[in-house]
Design a protein around this motif. Structure first.
Motif, mmCIF file in Angstrom:
data_model
loop_
_atom_site.group_PDB
_atom_site.id
_atom_site.type_symbol
_atom_site.label_atom_id
_atom_site.label_comp_id
_atom_site.label_asym_id
_atom_site.label_seq_id
_atom_site.Cartn_x
_atom_site.Cartn_y
_atom_site.Cartn_z
ATOM 1 N N PRO A 1 0.829 -1.212 0.000
ATOM 2 C CA PRO A 1 0.000 0.000 0.000
ATOM 3 C C PRO A 1 0.859 1.256 0.000
ATOM 4 C CG PRO A 1 -0.869 -1.606 1.556
ATOM 5 C CD PRO A 1 0.468 -2.132 1.084
ATOM 6 N N GLY A 2 0.457 2.243 -0.779
ATOM 7 C CA GLY A 2 1.211 3.490 -0.861
ATOM 8 C C GLY A 2 1.065 4.372 0.353
ATOM 9 N N MET A 3 0.098 4.055 1.206
ATOM 10 C CA MET A 3 -0.110 4.827 2.432
ATOM 11 C C MET A 3 -0.479 3.869 3.555
ATOM 12 S SD MET A 3 -2.626 8.086 2.978
ATOM 13 C CE MET A 3 -2.793 8.905 4.574
ATOM 14 N N GLY A 4 0.101 4.092 4.717
ATOM 15 C CA GLY A 4 -0.175 3.227 5.852
ATOM 16 C C GLY A 4 -0.226 4.013 7.143
ATOM 17 N N LEU B 1 -3.413 -7.737 4.668
ATOM 18 C CA LEU B 1 -2.700 -6.695 5.403
ATOM 19 C C LEU B 1 -1.216 -6.716 5.050
ATOM 20 C CD1 LEU B 1 -4.309 -7.143 8.939
ATOM 21 C CD2 LEU B 1 -5.066 -5.649 7.061
ATOM 22 N N PHE B 2 -0.562 -5.584 5.301
ATOM 23 C CA PHE B 2 0.875 -5.459 5.050
ATOM 24 C C PHE B 2 1.507 -4.964 6.342
ATOM 25 C CE2 PHE B 2 4.851 -3.826 3.556
ATOM 26 C CZ PHE B 2 5.149 -4.534 2.401
ATOM 27 N N ILE B 3 2.231 -5.844 7.024
ATOM 28 C CA ILE B 3 2.756 -5.541 8.352
ATOM 29 C C ILE B 3 4.280 -5.444 8.306
ATOM 30 C CG2 ILE B 3 2.761 -6.189 10.783
ATOM 31 C CD1 ILE B 3 -0.050 -5.648 9.552
ATOM 32 N N THR B 4 4.784 -4.325 8.835
ATOM 33 C CA THR B 4 6.219 -4.041 8.855
ATOM 34 C C THR B 4 6.722 -3.959 10.291
ATOM 35 O OG1 THR B 4 6.058 -2.726 6.820
ATOM 36 C CG2 THR B 4 7.999 -2.363 8.203
ATOM 37 N N SER B 5 7.891 -4.530 10.559
ATOM 38 C CA SER B 5 8.599 -4.270 11.805
ATOM 39 C C SER B 5 10.087 -4.122 11.496
ATOM 40 C CB SER B 5 8.345 -5.346 12.857
ATOM 41 O OG SER B 5 8.774 -4.882 14.140
ATOM 42 N N LYS B 6 10.866 -3.832 12.553
ATOM 43 C CA LYS B 6 12.268 -3.475 12.363
ATOM 44 C C LYS B 6 13.133 -4.045 13.490
ATOM 45 C CE LYS B 6 10.390 0.987 10.865
ATOM 46 N NZ LYS B 6 9.182 1.024 11.714
#
Length: 281
Positions: free
Chosen positions: A18-21, A77-82
């Motif tokens: 997605p281009g916005m989150g 869903l698109f889930i990001t972590s670091k």
């Protein structure tokens, strides 16, 4: 028009993002679940967290609640972590990923990022991310806060090119050289602090453009991000503000207006310069 929140860009490995989150930096863990649930319910599909935020468990709770209330599937869903800078050896990075996954209560992450380059000590961490990616445990891997020289160094040993470089980016910090380098190497730029942590809410230049369209300053800035091809993850804790932030797909800035905002650049940061801090805690 809020359904355009689900519009995607294609990363260099073919994955759709997605281009916005929604970013959840500085949101307390015990309030994160409701905020994430609200965001998904109003149409957000991308949620960005990190180990150091201390709210991965809350994000996971919010995801589960939202899936139950909306009937969505995890795959939507698109889930990001670091990974944080205290976990950058190969083994530590693997362990940090597993810990994040456990806190989130997920089987995989869509995107996993090295949070800061530190003092060029990310080689082992990147190799760990590559292994996790090749094992199918992550859909995509990338970095945060990498300058051109960090990326140049990374590309000398990387088997896999990062899909994302998430950096501070807003009208006062446009990082033209970095942006050009990322475009040249097909690395998507993603903006954190896209609203300069509130520093542009009363800016007169933005306000003049906003008035023309009957929009707010944040809406104009986020629209500028989208038109520049920048993935953006504004933070908001209020449902009504999440909706307002997303109401940016019913107008288009003119080339002149984009140029006016482009001319606002001062290379002014609200966050730390990656060259000046090692970020080991």
């Amino acid at each position: 028009m809020i359904n355009h929140l689900q519009d995607t860009i294609t990363l260099n490995n073919g994955l759709q993002m997605p281009g916005m989150g929604l970013g959840v930096f500085q949101i307390e863990n015990d309030t994160t679940a409701e905020i994430v649930k609200n965001a998904i319910e109003v149409g957000y599909r991308s949620i960005d967290t990190a180990a150091i935020y201390g709210n991965e468990a809350g994000v996971g709770d919010g995801i589960r609640q939202a899936l139950a209330s909306t009937g969505l599937k995890r795959e939507e869903l698109f889930i990001t972590s670091k990974v944080w800078n205290d976990s950058l050896s190969f083994e530590e990075t693997i362990a940090a990923y597993e810990e994040s996954l456990e806190k989130l209560g997920l089987d995989y992450l869509d995107l996993y990022l090295i949070h800061w380059p530190g003092k060029n000590k990310y080689e082992e961490a990147w190799k760990a991310l590559e292994d996790l990616y090749e094992e199918g445990k992550i859909k995509a891997i990338g970095v945060c806060n990498f300058h051109v020289e960090h990326l140049q160094n990374l590309l000398t040993f990387a088997r896999i090119t990062p899909v994302i470089n998430q950096v501070e980016f807003h009208p006062r910090l446009q990082q033209a050289e970095l942006r050009s380098f990322c475009e040249e190497h097909n690395i998507q730029l993603e903006a954190w602090a896209p609203l300069m942590q509130g520093g542009l809410l009363e800016d007169e230049t933005i306000s003049k453009i906003a008035k023309k369209y009957g929009k707010s300053n944040p809406q104009v800035i986020l629209r500028w991000d989208i038109q520049n091809g920048i993935v953006t993850i504004p933070k908001s804790v209020r449902k009504e503000r999440m909706i307002q932030n997303a109401e940016i797909f019913d107008f288009t800035l003119t080339d002149e207006e984009v140029a006016i905002i482009n001319a606002m650049n001062l290379e002014q940061r609200v966050g730390p310069n990656p060259d000046e801090f090692d970020f080991v805690m």
